[in-house]
Design a protein around this motif. Structure first.
Motif, short mmCIF file in Angstrom:
data_model
loop_
_atom_site.label_atom_id
_atom_site.label_comp_id
_atom_site.label_asym_id
_atom_site.label_seq_id
_atom_site.Cartn_x
_atom_site.Cartn_y
_atom_site.Cartn_z
N GLY A 7 11.59 -0.16 -1.86
CA GLY A 7 11.09 1.19 -1.58
C GLY A 7 11.04 1.44 -0.09
N HIS A 8 10.67 2.66 0.25
CA HIS A 8 10.57 3.04 1.65
C HIS A 8 9.10 3.20 2.05
N ILE A 10 6.11 4.93 3.57
CA ILE A 10 5.75 6.32 3.83
C ILE A 10 4.42 6.35 4.58
N VAL A 21 4.01 2.17 0.06
CA VAL A 21 5.32 2.15 -0.58
C VAL A 21 5.09 2.68 -1.99
N GLY A 84 9.72 5.19 6.80
CA GLY A 84 11.16 5.29 6.55
C GLY A 84 11.85 3.95 6.37
N ASP A 85 11.22 2.86 6.80
CA ASP A 85 11.84 1.55 6.65
C ASP A 85 11.91 1.16 5.17
N GLU A 86 13.00 0.52 4.79
CA GLU A 86 13.16 0.03 3.42
C GLU A 86 12.63 -1.40 3.34
#
Length: 95
Positions: A7-8, A10, A21, A84-86
């Motif tokens: 997931g990203h 947020i 996430v 925004g990072d996965e």
């Protein structure tokens, strides 16, 4: 119950920024099956999780029919994670 998902990160900006996430819908269905046995109130679900090399304990927050996994600063900052990072999450619901 053990799940792994991607997931990203947020960001929620309230009085202080919080990072989460979102748990994917497929995994939420399984969590909802054990939710009544796991919750300690208000719909939150205790979990043990791992992101990268860091293990941590927290509770899933119910949100819009799904769940959000809070990302503690002790997990986020050493790994330089930001909105925004996965990430790949390994998570166990604590019953």
């Amino acid at each position: 119950m053990y799940v792994t998902f991607v997931g990203h990160v947020i960001e929620w900006r309230g009085p202080a920024p919080f990072y989460f996430v979102r748990v994917p819908e497929d995994e939420c269905a399984g969590i909802q099956e054990v939710a009544s046995a796991a919750t300690y109130g208000w719909g939150v679900i205790p979990v043990s999780a791992r992101i990268g090399e860091i293990d941590f304990s927290t509770s899933l927050f119910p949100k819009d029919g799904g769940y959000l996994l809070p990302i503690k600063n002790a997990v986020r900052k050493p790994q330089n994670l930001s909105a925004g990072d996965e990430v790949t999450v390994e998570m166990t619901v604590r019953l």
